[in-house]
Design a protein around this motif. Sequence first.
Motif, mmCIF file in Angstrom:
data_model
loop_
_atom_site.group_PDB
_atom_site.id
_atom_site.type_symbol
_atom_site.label_atom_id
_atom_site.label_comp_id
_atom_site.label_asym_id
_atom_site.label_seq_id
_atom_site.Cartn_x
_atom_site.Cartn_y
_atom_site.Cartn_z
ATOM 1 N N SER A 1 84.982 49.275 102.843
ATOM 2 C CA SER A 1 86.172 49.983 102.368
ATOM 3 C C SER A 1 86.500 51.157 103.284
ATOM 4 O O SER A 1 87.673 51.425 103.572
ATOM 5 C CB SER A 1 85.953 50.466 100.931
ATOM 6 O OG SER A 1 85.833 49.372 100.054
ATOM 7 N N TYR A 2 85.476 51.853 103.732
ATOM 8 C CA TYR A 2 85.710 52.944 104.681
ATOM 9 C C TYR A 2 86.171 52.403 106.027
ATOM 10 O O TYR A 2 87.030 53.010 106.683
ATOM 11 C CB TYR A 2 84.447 53.784 104.849
ATOM 12 C CG TYR A 2 84.234 54.782 103.741
ATOM 13 C CD1 TYR A 2 85.002 55.926 103.653
ATOM 14 C CD2 TYR A 2 83.266 54.562 102.756
ATOM 15 C CE1 TYR A 2 84.809 56.848 102.632
ATOM 16 C CE2 TYR A 2 83.064 55.473 101.740
ATOM 17 C CZ TYR A 2 83.848 56.619 101.678
ATOM 18 O OH TYR A 2 83.660 57.524 100.663
ATOM 19 N N TRP A 3 85.618 51.271 106.452
ATOM 20 C CA TRP A 3 86.066 50.691 107.725
ATOM 21 C C TRP A 3 87.553 50.329 107.664
ATOM 22 O O TRP A 3 88.266 50.434 108.670
ATOM 23 C CB TRP A 3 85.236 49.472 108.091
ATOM 24 C CG TRP A 3 83.948 49.802 108.775
ATOM 25 C CD1 TRP A 3 82.677 49.539 108.331
ATOM 26 C CD2 TRP A 3 83.791 50.465 110.034
ATOM 27 N NE1 TRP A 3 81.748 50.011 109.231
ATOM 28 C CE2 TRP A 3 82.406 50.583 110.280
ATOM 29 C CE3 TRP A 3 84.693 50.988 110.959
ATOM 30 C CZ2 TRP A 3 81.903 51.185 111.446
ATOM 31 C CZ3 TRP A 3 84.203 51.596 112.112
ATOM 32 C CH2 TRP A 3 82.820 51.684 112.345
ATOM 33 N N LEU B 1 86.432 44.553 111.248
ATOM 34 C CA LEU B 1 86.172 43.549 110.216
ATOM 35 C C LEU B 1 86.899 42.252 110.551
ATOM 36 O O LEU B 1 87.884 42.256 111.298
ATOM 37 C CB LEU B 1 86.645 44.065 108.854
ATOM 38 C CG LEU B 1 85.985 45.356 108.365
ATOM 39 C CD1 LEU B 1 86.671 45.837 107.089
ATOM 40 C CD2 LEU B 1 84.502 45.160 108.134
ATOM 41 N N PRO B 2 86.445 41.117 110.002
ATOM 42 C CA PRO B 2 87.139 39.855 110.248
ATOM 43 C C PRO B 2 88.586 39.901 109.770
ATOM 44 O O PRO B 2 88.901 40.609 108.810
ATOM 45 C CB PRO B 2 86.334 38.838 109.424
ATOM 46 C CG PRO B 2 85.009 39.472 109.179
ATOM 47 C CD PRO B 2 85.254 40.947 109.135
ATOM 48 N N ASP B 3 89.444 39.162 110.438
ATOM 49 C CA ASP B 3 90.839 39.062 110.026
ATOM 50 C C ASP B 3 90.912 38.305 108.699
ATOM 51 O O ASP B 3 90.508 37.148 108.624
ATOM 52 C CB ASP B 3 91.631 38.321 111.095
ATOM 53 C CG ASP B 3 93.122 38.218 110.765
ATOM 54 O OD1 ASP B 3 93.516 38.614 109.642
ATOM 55 O OD2 ASP B 3 93.881 37.743 111.620
ATOM 56 N N PRO B 4 91.431 38.921 107.622
ATOM 57 C CA PRO B 4 91.462 38.237 106.328
ATOM 58 C C PRO B 4 92.539 37.170 106.222
ATOM 59 O O PRO B 4 92.551 36.389 105.269
ATOM 60 C CB PRO B 4 91.735 39.374 105.349
ATOM 61 C CG PRO B 4 92.499 40.377 106.153
ATOM 62 C CD PRO B 4 91.946 40.303 107.547
ATOM 63 N N VAL C 1 72.497 43.656 95.870
ATOM 64 C CA VAL C 1 72.589 45.110 96.021
ATOM 65 C C VAL C 1 73.004 45.461 97.445
ATOM 66 O O VAL C 1 73.861 46.327 97.670
ATOM 67 C CB VAL C 1 71.243 45.762 95.658
ATOM 68 C CG1 VAL C 1 71.214 47.228 96.093
ATOM 69 C CG2 VAL C 1 70.979 45.643 94.160
ATOM 70 N N GLN C 2 72.415 44.773 98.415
ATOM 71 C CA GLN C 2 72.787 45.037 99.810
ATOM 72 C C GLN C 2 74.260 44.722 100.050
ATOM 73 O O GLN C 2 74.959 45.481 100.739
ATOM 74 C CB GLN C 2 71.922 44.210 100.760
ATOM 75 C CG GLN C 2 72.301 44.408 102.233
ATOM 76 C CD GLN C 2 71.328 43.755 103.188
ATOM 77 O OE1 GLN C 2 70.132 43.688 102.907
ATOM 78 N NE2 GLN C 2 71.828 43.268 104.312
ATOM 79 N N ASP C 3 74.728 43.616 99.500
ATOM 80 C CA ASP C 3 76.145 43.260 99.647
ATOM 81 C C ASP C 3 77.045 44.350 99.080
ATOM 82 O O ASP C 3 78.097 44.673 99.652
ATOM 83 C CB ASP C 3 76.447 41.946 98.926
ATOM 84 C CG ASP C 3 75.834 40.730 99.591
ATOM 85 O OD1 ASP C 3 75.554 40.778 100.803
ATOM 86 O OD2 ASP C 3 75.625 39.725 98.881
ATOM 87 N N LEU C 4 76.641 44.910 97.942
ATOM 88 C CA LEU C 4 77.471 45.911 97.288
ATOM 89 C C LEU C 4 77.602 47.174 98.141
ATOM 90 O O LEU C 4 78.699 47.721 98.303
ATOM 91 C CB LEU C 4 76.884 46.252 95.919
ATOM 92 C CG LEU C 4 77.759 47.092 94.998
ATOM 93 C CD1 LEU C 4 79.065 46.382 94.695
ATOM 94 C CD2 LEU C 4 77.016 47.420 93.711
ATOM 95 N N VAL C 5 76.478 47.627 98.713
ATOM 96 C CA VAL C 5 76.530 48.802 99.582
ATOM 97 C C VAL C 5 77.323 48.477 100.848
ATOM 98 O O VAL C 5 78.113 49.291 101.342
ATOM 99 C CB VAL C 5 75.114 49.291 99.923
ATOM 100 C CG1 VAL C 5 75.164 50.469 100.895
ATOM 101 C CG2 VAL C 5 74.364 49.687 98.649
ATOM 102 N N SER C 6 77.139 47.273 101.354
ATOM 103 C CA SER C 6 77.905 46.840 102.527
ATOM 104 C C SER C 6 79.399 46.840 102.222
ATOM 105 O O SER C 6 80.218 47.254 103.057
ATOM 106 C CB SER C 6 77.448 45.441 102.941
ATOM 107 O OG SER C 6 78.098 45.010 104.111
ATOM 108 N N LEU D 1 84.846 37.982 102.253
ATOM 109 C CA LEU D 1 84.782 37.630 103.667
ATOM 110 C C LEU D 1 84.086 38.721 104.471
ATOM 111 O O LEU D 1 83.220 38.439 105.316
ATOM 112 C CB LEU D 1 86.197 37.397 104.202
ATOM 113 C CG LEU D 1 86.350 37.144 105.709
ATOM 114 C CD1 LEU D 1 85.739 35.794 106.076
ATOM 115 C CD2 LEU D 1 87.820 37.187 106.110
ATOM 116 N N TYR D 2 84.448 39.962 104.224
ATOM 117 C CA TYR D 2 83.845 41.073 104.956
ATOM 118 C C TYR D 2 82.339 41.141 104.690
ATOM 119 O O TYR D 2 81.537 41.313 105.611
ATOM 120 C CB TYR D 2 84.492 42.398 104.556
ATOM 121 C CG TYR D 2 85.988 42.479 104.741
ATOM 122 C CD1 TYR D 2 86.627 41.781 105.765
ATOM 123 C CD2 TYR D 2 86.769 43.256 103.892
ATOM 124 C CE1 TYR D 2 88.005 41.859 105.926
ATOM 125 C CE2 TYR D 2 88.135 43.345 104.050
ATOM 126 C CZ TYR D 2 88.753 42.635 105.062
ATOM 127 O OH TYR D 2 90.110 42.723 105.225
#
Length: 248
Positions: free
Chosen positions: A48-50, A58-61, A38-43, A72-73
Amino acid sequence: MSATLDAIAEERATVLKVCARMPDSMWAEDSGCPGWSVQDLVSHMACSYWLAVDPSTLPDPGGLPAERAADLYVESRRSMTPAEVVADYESVSSRGLEVLAAVEGQDIEIPIGDVGTYPASVVPTTFVFESFIHLRYDLFAPGGPLRSDPPPVDELRLAPTLDWIEAALPQQNTHLLNDLRVGAEIRLDGLCARTLRLGAPGDVAARITSDSEAFVRWITQRGPWESLGVQAEGDPSAMESIRQLRVF
């Protein structure tokens, strides 16, 4: 503010309300997204907003497909506490609304990697879509761990969700649609009714009728036709191809 931005603001408020009433133990439960809590999902929704506000946070994909980049994010933020994740979501989504309001009126095409390339006016609909499916299908039962009633569905939220699906479907399913040698029609009944035409021009050889909210579930591969009341008739190979369509 447009109806889509109104929907984003309403969904944002709903996410924060749901998060505020979740017990601490719930954050570590499995969500409806395989491999994510659940925490991952909210993160993920904050990430997506970031991507709209400041992707450099965010890390370079490194050219990863969007769904693998999302993993990865999320992985990079697992040291955060639930309270930190919620605070981050609240802050970045507020900034994201401002960015999307500025983007929405621009007459440009915006590439989003393997997700597709879209008119700027369409891009905000993906934020409604994402919240719509993750809240209702990945946090609440039967897909998620929350057992209370999921947030209601209304035209404000469902219309932009369907708008995103209609725009993204041809770009995210090129191979399947290229192999669809006959014309097909998906008729959506109920709230925000509409008809989608797929495949070859000319006569329609396959017809699928679905409730519009049920369509959101099966086009994101979160439920089979049989349990969602979908009716289908016509060319069997076309119907099998349509079953495999997926929008993200």
